[in-house]
Design a protein around this motif. Structure first.
Motif, PDB file in Angstrom:
ATOM      1  N   CYS A 198       0.838  -0.993  -0.113  1.00 25.46           N
ATOM      2  CA  CYS A 198      -0.159  -0.181  -0.669  1.00 25.46           C
ATOM      3  C   CYS A 198       0.745   1.076  -0.312  1.00 25.46           C
ATOM      4  CB  CYS A 198      -1.574   0.016   1.454  1.00 25.46           C
ATOM      5  SG  CYS A 198      -2.273   1.204   1.477  1.00 25.46           S
ATOM      6  N   SER A 199       0.624   1.806  -1.163  1.00 28.52           N
ATOM      7  CA  SER A 199       1.065   3.556  -0.782  1.00 28.52           C
ATOM      8  C   SER A 199       0.053   4.436  -0.979  1.00 28.52           C
ATOM      9  CB  SER A 199       2.543   3.636  -1.458  1.00 28.52           C
ATOM     10  OG  SER A 199       3.069   4.245  -1.253  1.00 28.52           O
ATOM     11  N   ALA A 200       0.901   5.383  -1.523  1.00 30.92           N
ATOM     12  CA  ALA A 200      -0.201   7.040  -1.143  1.00 30.92           C
ATOM     13  C   ALA A 200      -0.045   7.050  -3.169  1.00 30.92           C
ATOM     14  CB  ALA A 200       0.571   7.900  -1.360  1.00 30.92           C
ATOM     15  N   GLU A 201      -1.464   7.318  -3.685  1.00 30.55           N
ATOM     16  CA  GLU A 201      -0.987   7.863  -4.956  1.00 30.55           C
ATOM     17  C   GLU A 201      -0.258   8.895  -5.810  1.00 30.55           C
ATOM     18  OE1 GLU A 201      -4.515   9.116  -5.960  1.00 30.55           O
ATOM     19  OE2 GLU A 201      -5.102   8.572  -7.660  1.00 30.55           O
ATOM     20  N   GLY A 202       0.440   8.399  -6.612  1.00 31.48           N
ATOM     21  CA  GLY A 202       0.586  10.052  -7.100  1.00 31.48           C
ATOM     22  C   GLY A 202       2.508  10.399  -6.374  1.00 31.48           C
ATOM     23  N   SER A 203       2.902   9.021  -5.660  1.00 34.21           N
ATOM     24  CA  SER A 203       3.996   9.400  -4.783  1.00 34.21           C
ATOM     25  C   SER A 203       5.427   8.493  -5.456  1.00 34.21           C
ATOM     26  CB  SER A 203       4.031   8.595  -3.659  1.00 34.21           C
ATOM     27  OG  SER A 203       3.753   7.467  -3.370  1.00 34.21           O
ATOM     28  N   THR A 204       6.198   8.716  -5.852  1.00 35.83           N
ATOM     29  CA  THR A 204       7.251   7.434  -6.006  1.00 35.83           C
ATOM     30  C   THR A 204       7.982   6.421  -4.974  1.00 35.83           C
ATOM     31  OG1 THR A 204       8.919   8.978  -4.530  1.00 35.83           O
ATOM     32  CG2 THR A 204       8.518  10.211  -6.057  1.00 35.83           C
ATOM     33  N   PRO A 205       7.290   6.819  -4.541  1.00 38.40           N
ATOM     34  CA  PRO A 205       7.441   4.816  -4.076  1.00 38.40           C
ATOM     35  C   PRO A 205       6.734   3.949  -4.322  1.00 38.40           C
ATOM     36  CG  PRO A 205       7.917   6.138  -1.431  1.00 38.40           C
ATOM     37  CD  PRO A 205       7.376   7.191  -2.624  1.00 38.40           C
ATOM     38  N   ALA A 206       5.040   4.806  -4.901  1.00 40.15           N
ATOM     39  CA  ALA A 206       3.970   4.109  -5.202  1.00 40.15           C
ATOM     40  C   ALA A 206       4.502   3.875  -6.968  1.00 40.15           C
ATOM     41  CB  ALA A 206       2.672   4.968  -5.174  1.00 40.15           C
ATOM     42  N   LYS A 207       4.999   4.622  -7.491  1.00 38.37           N
ATOM     43  CA  LYS A 207       5.727   4.351  -9.272  1.00 38.37           C
ATOM     44  C   LYS A 207       7.142   3.448  -9.175  1.00 38.37           C
ATOM     45  CE  LYS A 207       6.123   7.084 -13.385  1.00 38.37           C
ATOM     46  NZ  LYS A 207       6.108   5.617 -13.808  1.00 38.37           N
ATOM     47  N   ASN A 208       7.342   3.845  -8.164  1.00 36.14           N
ATOM     48  CA  ASN A 208       8.637   2.886  -8.669  1.00 36.14           C
ATOM     49  C   ASN A 208       8.407   1.016  -7.752  1.00 36.14           C
ATOM     50  OD1 ASN A 208      11.407   1.260  -7.698  1.00 36.14           O
ATOM     51  ND2 ASN A 208      11.609   1.808  -6.292  1.00 36.14           N
ATOM     52  N   ILE A 209       7.725   0.942  -7.065  1.00 34.47           N
ATOM     53  CA  ILE A 209       6.827  -0.400  -7.046  1.00 34.47           C
ATOM     54  C   ILE A 209       5.999  -0.636  -8.617  1.00 34.47           C
ATOM     55  CG2 ILE A 209       4.802  -1.972  -5.798  1.00 34.47           C
ATOM     56  CD1 ILE A 209       7.085  -1.542  -4.075  1.00 34.47           C
ATOM     57  N   GLU A 210       5.107   0.611  -8.453  1.00 34.52           N
ATOM     58  CA  GLU A 210       4.137   0.312 -10.057  1.00 34.52           C
ATOM     59  C   GLU A 210       5.526  -0.460 -11.389  1.00 34.52           C
ATOM     60  OE1 GLU A 210       0.988   2.940 -10.467  1.00 34.52           O
ATOM     61  OE2 GLU A 210       2.245   3.640 -11.506  1.00 34.52           O
ATOM     62  N   ASP A 211       6.501   0.412 -11.499  1.00 30.93           N
ATOM     63  CA  ASP A 211       7.688  -0.200 -12.222  1.00 30.93           C
ATOM     64  C   ASP A 211       8.215  -1.368 -12.476  1.00 30.93           C
ATOM     65  OD1 ASP A 211       6.816   2.614 -13.612  1.00 30.93           O
ATOM     66  OD2 ASP A 211       8.100   3.778 -12.796  1.00 30.93           O
ATOM     67  N   ASN A 212       9.068  -1.208 -10.756  1.00 30.78           N
ATOM     68  CA  ASN A 212       9.580  -2.691 -10.591  1.00 30.78           C
ATOM     69  C   ASN A 212       9.665  -3.820 -10.112  1.00 30.78           C
ATOM     70  OD1 ASN A 212      11.637  -0.829 -11.990  1.00 30.78           O
ATOM     71  ND2 ASN A 212      11.454   0.768  -9.808  1.00 30.78           N
ATOM     72  N   PHE A 213       8.539  -3.876  -9.468  1.00 26.99           N
ATOM     73  CA  PHE A 213       8.359  -5.032  -8.550  1.00 26.99           C
ATOM     74  C   PHE A 213       6.750  -5.279  -9.780  1.00 26.99           C
ATOM     75  CE2 PHE A 213      10.797  -2.308  -6.261  1.00 26.99           C
ATOM     76  CZ  PHE A 213      11.466  -3.252  -5.092  1.00 26.99           C
ATOM     77  N   PRO A 214       6.927  -6.137 -11.117  1.00 32.69           N
ATOM     78  CA  PRO A 214       6.107  -6.367 -11.460  1.00 32.69           C
ATOM     79  C   PRO A 214       5.437  -7.255 -10.723  1.00 32.69           C
ATOM     80  CG  PRO A 214       8.314  -7.387 -12.240  1.00 32.69           C
ATOM     81  CD  PRO A 214       8.361  -6.054 -11.473  1.00 32.69           C
ATOM     82  N   ASP A 215       5.896  -8.645  -9.655  1.00 33.45           N
ATOM     83  CA  ASP A 215       5.458  -9.501  -9.405  1.00 33.45           C
ATOM     84  C   ASP A 215       4.424  -9.020  -7.956  1.00 33.45           C
ATOM     85  OD1 ASP A 215       5.726 -11.071 -11.386  1.00 33.45           O
ATOM     86  OD2 ASP A 215       7.584 -11.099 -10.917  1.00 33.45           O
ATOM     87  N   THR A 216       4.228  -7.544  -7.635  1.00 31.06           N
ATOM     88  CA  THR A 216       3.876  -6.791  -7.279  1.00 31.06           C
ATOM     89  C   THR A 216       2.584  -6.725  -7.069  1.00 31.06           C
ATOM     90  OG1 THR A 216       5.631  -6.681  -5.142  1.00 31.06           O
ATOM     91  CG2 THR A 216       4.342  -5.541  -4.499  1.00 31.06           C
ATOM     92  N   THR A 217       1.730  -6.617  -5.880  1.00 28.05           N
ATOM     93  CA  THR A 217       0.230  -5.866  -6.563  1.00 28.05           C
ATOM     94  C   THR A 217      -0.128  -4.260  -5.472  1.00 28.05           C
ATOM     95  OG1 THR A 217      -1.393  -7.541  -6.534  1.00 28.05           O
ATOM     96  CG2 THR A 217      -2.283  -6.164  -5.651  1.00 28.05           C
ATOM     97  N   LEU A 218      -0.211  -3.816  -6.644  1.00 27.41           N
ATOM     98  CA  LEU A 218      -0.037  -2.060  -5.003  1.00 27.41           C
ATOM     99  C   LEU A 218      -1.617  -1.368  -5.375  1.00 27.41           C
ATOM    100  CD1 LEU A 218       1.631   0.737  -4.176  1.00 27.41           C
ATOM    101  CD2 LEU A 218       1.462   1.643  -7.319  1.00 27.41           C
ATOM    102  N   GLN A 219      -1.343  -1.033  -3.960  1.00 26.12           N
ATOM    103  CA  GLN A 219      -2.857  -0.572  -3.782  1.00 26.12           C
ATOM    104  C   GLN A 219      -2.708   0.953  -3.162  1.00 26.12           C
ATOM    105  OE1 GLN A 219      -6.315  -2.362  -2.605  1.00 26.12           O
ATOM    106  NE2 GLN A 219      -6.211   0.086  -2.784  1.00 26.12           N
ATOM    107  N   VAL A 220      -2.941   2.343  -3.633  1.00 25.18           N
ATOM    108  CA  VAL A 220      -2.895   3.005  -3.840  1.00 25.18           C
ATOM    109  C   VAL A 220      -4.177   3.610  -3.341  1.00 25.18           C
ATOM    110  CG1 VAL A 220      -0.589   3.617  -5.204  1.00 25.18           C
ATOM    111  CG2 VAL A 220      -3.732   3.765  -5.862  1.00 25.18           C
ATOM    112  N   PHE A 221      -3.758   4.847  -1.934  1.00 22.14           N
ATOM    113  CA  PHE A 221      -4.991   5.719  -1.319  1.00 22.14           C
ATOM    114  C   PHE A 221      -4.588   6.796  -1.706  1.00 22.14           C
ATOM    115  CE2 PHE A 221      -5.603   1.877   0.793  1.00 22.14           C
ATOM    116  CZ  PHE A 221      -7.362   1.587   0.655  1.00 22.14           C
ATOM    117  N   ALA A 222      -5.468   7.994  -1.490  1.00 23.51           N
ATOM    118  CA  ALA A 222      -5.247   9.537  -1.543  1.00 23.51           C
ATOM    119  C   ALA A 222      -3.655   9.519  -0.903  1.00 23.51           C
ATOM    120  CB  ALA A 222      -5.930  10.441  -1.217  1.00 23.51           C
ATOM    121  N   GLN A 223      -3.927   8.736   1.323  1.00 23.13           N
ATOM    122  CA  GLN A 223      -2.250   8.964   1.530  1.00 23.13           C
ATOM    123  C   GLN A 223      -1.946   8.054   2.356  1.00 23.13           C
ATOM    124  OE1 GLN A 223      -4.308  13.022   3.665  1.00 23.13           O
ATOM    125  NE2 GLN A 223      -5.899  12.241   4.856  1.00 23.13           N
ATOM    126  N   TYR A 224      -1.125   8.332   3.347  1.00 16.55           N
ATOM    127  CA  TYR A 224      -0.636   6.567   4.076  1.00 16.55           C
ATOM    128  C   TYR A 224      -1.446   5.872   4.905  1.00 16.55           C
ATOM    129  CZ  TYR A 224       3.259   7.921   0.972  1.00 16.55           C
ATOM    130  OH  TYR A 224       4.274   8.751  -0.261  1.00 16.55           O
TER     131      TYR A 224
END
Ligand code: GLU
Length: 290
Positions: free
Chosen positions: A168-194
């Motif tokens: 889980c991470s925040a929408e529009g954050s660099t950590p969320a983007k890093n998971i999306e781009d570099n962790f293809p086997d991980t599911t990302l759940q985003v919310f507005a804030q942490y």
């Protein structure tokens, strides 16, 4: 003899006036938070506009202990808040005259572009993509992406263990983007804030929360029985102060202010009074005047 003494007294009086120290005792207390000669700002500059207005609107986080958290009195507290106060002080603006506006990760660039805020000080990573639409002064701190899991979690010890997990991470954050781009086997759940990730982590809907180490350290310090941080930091997140794209003068002014605060101890004091309750005092980073 008399004559030269008169000249000396006159010169001393003139120096006092020039230095702006000619105020009587009644006004001295109002100027204690101010080290700026606000009349010195170039006409038409953002500094002159803000100094004349006597107020500045600062975008910051309201839900991140240690950096920006709204307290019981409705005022935010934290290291970012203190850094903003240092900048306001150099503009001759008292902390009480700062207008705080909550920003979340996703809306920071837009708030700067739309003039909803004058600056953003909000655990805001300087990067090239964001620099296409806004400018950054700083950095004033270097954080790094990290992982927070439930205190009894045993299957995640580092970012190597994220395959098949939900993070889980925040929408529009660099950590969320890093998971999306570099962790293809991980599911990302985003919310507005942490803070939106905390209950889902507690109740097992997600396996980890990812963002900067210092943000996670704030949540762990408030919930030591529930959460823990695992593994090393796996990115570098240099924190900058967001401002309007192309406002070179203002960016230089903020960079000068940051450097002065690194030198004279204001930056270290700001840290010690906030994040320093949980985290060791870092060395100040090198400002990047790109
Ligand atoms: N520093 C990262 C960022 O600017 C994460 C923290 C945050 O979302 O504020 O995206």
């Amino acid at each position: 003899m008399m004559r030269s003494r008169t000249i000396l007294v006159a010169a001393a009086a003139a120096a006092l006036v020039l230095a702006g120290c000619g105020d009587d005792d009644n006004t001295a207390s109002e100027t204690t938070t101010t080290s700026a000669d606000t009349s010195a700002f170039p006409e038409g500059s953002t500094m002159a506009r803000l100094a004349d207005a006597g107020t500045i609107t600062v975008g910051t986080k309201f839900d991140q202990p240690l950096f920006g958290l709204v307290g019981p009195d409705g005022e935010p507290v934290g290291f970012d808040v203190e850094v903003a106060k240092i900048i306001a002080g150099e503009l001759g603006i008292d902390p009480d005259d700062i207008t705080w506006k909550e920003t979340v990760s996703q809306n920071r660039e837009a708030f700067i572009q739309d003039d909803q805020v004058d600056i953003v000080v909000a655990t805001y990573t300087i990067n090239d993509k964001r620099k296409e639409v806004i400018d950054f002064a700083g950095p004033y701190y270097i954080a790094g992406q990290s992982l927070m899991v439930r205190a009894d979690e045993e299957s995640i010890a580092s970012s190597d263990d994220l395959a098949g997990k939900t993070v889980c991470s925040a929408e529009g954050s660099t950590p969320a983007k890093n998971i999306e781009d570099n962790f293809p086997d991980t599911t990302l759940q985003v919310f507005a804030q942490y803070t939106d990730c905390l209950d889902p982590l507690r109740n097992g809907q997600v396996d980890a929360v990812t963002t900067d180490n210092v943000i996670l350290a704030g949540y762990v310090s408030e919930n030591p029985d529930d959460f823990k941080i695992v593994g090393e930091q796996f990115t570098e997140e240099p924190y900058g102060i967001g401002l309007k794209l192309g406002d070179e003068e203002f960016r230089t002014f903020i960079n000068d202010t940051l450097e002065a605060s690194f030198e004279d101890g204001r930056w270290a004091t700001a840290w010690e009074e906030t994040a320093g309750s949980v985290l060791p005092t870092p060395d100040p980073p090198t400002v990047n005047r790109y």
